[in-house]
Scaffold this active site. Structure first.
Site, PDB file in Angstrom:
ATOM      1  N   SER A  95       1.054  -1.250   0.081  1.00 56.86           N
ATOM      2  CA  SER A  95       0.034  -0.193   0.068  1.00 56.86           C
ATOM      3  C   SER A  95       1.119   1.207   0.012  1.00 56.86           C
ATOM      4  O   SER A  95       2.028   1.157   0.089  1.00 56.86           O
ATOM      5  CB  SER A  95      -0.892   0.073   1.317  1.00 56.86           C
TER       6      SER A  95
HETATM    7  N1  SAH Z   1      -0.396  -4.288   3.998  1.00 57.74           N
HETATM    8  C1  SAH Z   1       0.133  -4.885   2.917  1.00 57.74           C
HETATM    9  C2  SAH Z   1      -0.577  -4.986   1.698  1.00 57.74           C
HETATM   10  C3  SAH Z   1      -1.473  -6.003   1.552  1.00 57.74           C
HETATM   11  S1  SAH Z   1      -2.349  -6.071  -0.030  1.00 57.74           S
HETATM   12  C4  SAH Z   1       1.433  -4.414   2.619  1.00 57.74           C
HETATM   13  O1  SAH Z   1       1.781  -3.476   3.429  1.00 57.74           O
HETATM   14  O2  SAH Z   1       2.176  -5.014   1.886  1.00 57.74           O
HETATM   15  C5  SAH Z   1      -3.490  -7.124   0.864  1.00 57.74           C
HETATM   16  C6  SAH Z   1      -3.237  -8.650   1.385  1.00 57.74           C
HETATM   17  O3  SAH Z   1      -4.291  -9.607   1.776  1.00 57.74           O
HETATM   18  C7  SAH Z   1      -2.687  -9.499  -0.080  1.00 57.74           C
HETATM   19  O4  SAH Z   1      -1.492  -9.864   0.387  1.00 57.74           O
HETATM   20  C8  SAH Z   1      -3.787 -10.756   0.155  1.00 57.74           C
HETATM   21  O5  SAH Z   1      -3.266 -11.893  -0.355  1.00 57.74           O
HETATM   22  C9  SAH Z   1      -4.247 -10.840   1.302  1.00 57.74           C
HETATM   23  N2  SAH Z   1      -5.429 -11.218   1.675  1.00 57.74           N
HETATM   24  C10 SAH Z   1      -6.626 -11.159   0.918  1.00 57.74           C
HETATM   25  N3  SAH Z   1      -7.682 -11.937   1.726  1.00 57.74           N
HETATM   26  C11 SAH Z   1      -7.107 -12.460   2.735  1.00 57.74           C
HETATM   27  C12 SAH Z   1      -7.471 -13.251   3.666  1.00 57.74           C
HETATM   28  N4  SAH Z   1      -8.678 -13.840   3.660  1.00 57.74           N
HETATM   29  N5  SAH Z   1      -6.591 -13.753   4.599  1.00 57.74           N
HETATM   30  C13 SAH Z   1      -5.348 -13.295   4.608  1.00 57.74           C
HETATM   31  N6  SAH Z   1      -4.846 -12.607   3.673  1.00 57.74           N
HETATM   32  C14 SAH Z   1      -5.662 -12.190   2.784  1.00 57.74           C
END
Ligand code: SAH
Length: 224
Positions: free
Chosen positions: A70
């Site tokens: 993000s």
């Molecule tokens: N905060 C993160 C950005 C994450 S993007 C950073 O700093 O890099 C959102 C993430 O949520 C992705 O990696 C995706 O695979 C994960 N995600 C989506 N649904 C999910 C779930 N049910 N459980 C765990 N992770 C999930």
């Protein structure tokens, strides 16, 4: 507080990090603990080699598997809204690159983070180790179920957008705890603060502005 060996001749990114913190300050981030977390956390360790030269831009970047790290400004706003004071046990859903996990680790006592994509969970664990961050545990699994073993949590941060607040997360939130989640349809959400008021089941929802996150997939999220 976790010790980090970041300064010194080996840290060629220190100057860029200072500039990122200045950018965040200019855009309105005031919480000194949050700014300090950005100043100390090596974002370049959490992005793929191909975009490493852009690690300290205030921009979202691709991290593989169709996911993104993000934008720092967005993350800073979230971290301000969580109002962490250093003693909290925090649950994060969506480890992704692990960068936000690292920021949380600087602001709270312990962080538990759940990621559903194995390759991302492994890369995040590697980067967290490289950054010498030890107060974090990463679980591979469906984060819409939470992580009941270590509940209750003082704060829960969901970094993917879901249709509703997953009930297990509410159950695992401590009384007086704060939960942040982007709620809405795929591609357009409202960042929502959910507070558990007192010891009972009463919840207070506060909208904090629009957001655009990758979808939260899983049992209490969107279909994969
Ligand atoms: N905060 C993160 C950005 C994450 S993007 C950073 O700093 O890099 C959102 C993430 O949520 C992705 O990696 C995706 O695979 C994960 N995600 C989506 N649904 C999910 C779930 N049910 N459980 C765990 N992770 C999930």
């Amino acid at each position: 507080m976790v010790s980090r060996r970041l300064s010194g001749p080996g840290d060629t990114f220190a100057g860029y990090r200072v500039r990122l913190v200045e950018t965040l300050r200019t855009k309105g981030i005031r919480d000194l603990a949050v700014l300090k977390a950005f100043a100390e956390t090596p974002r370049h360790l959490f992005v793929p080699d191909a975009v490493r030269h852009r690690a300290y831009e205030d921009a979202a970047l691709p991290i593989g598997k169709g996911q993104t790290i993000s934008q720092p400004y967005t993350q800073a706003r979230y971290l301000e809204a969580l109002r962490l004071r250093g003693r909290e046990r925090v649950l994060e859903i969506g480890t992704g690159s692990g960068y936000q996990t690292a920021l949380l680790a600087a602001l709270a006592a312990t962080v538990f983070s759940v990621e559903r994509v194995e390759a991302l969970a492994l890369a995040a664990q590697r980067a967290l180790r490289e950054a010498l961050i030890t107060n974090v545990s990463v679980l591979l699994g469906d984060g819409t179920l939470g992580w009941s073993a270590y509940a209750p949590y003082d704060a829960i941060l969901v970094t993917a957008g879901g249709p509703d607040v997953p009930p297990p997360l509410v159950e695992q939130l401590a009384p007086g705890g704060r939960l942040l989640i982007p709620l809405g349809v795929r591609g357009a959400q409202t960042l929502t603060l959910v507070e558990r008021v007192g010891a009972g089941a009463e919840l207070r929802h506060t909208p904090l502005g629009t957001a655009r996150f990758v979808p939260l997939l899983g049992e209490h999220g969107f279909d994969a």
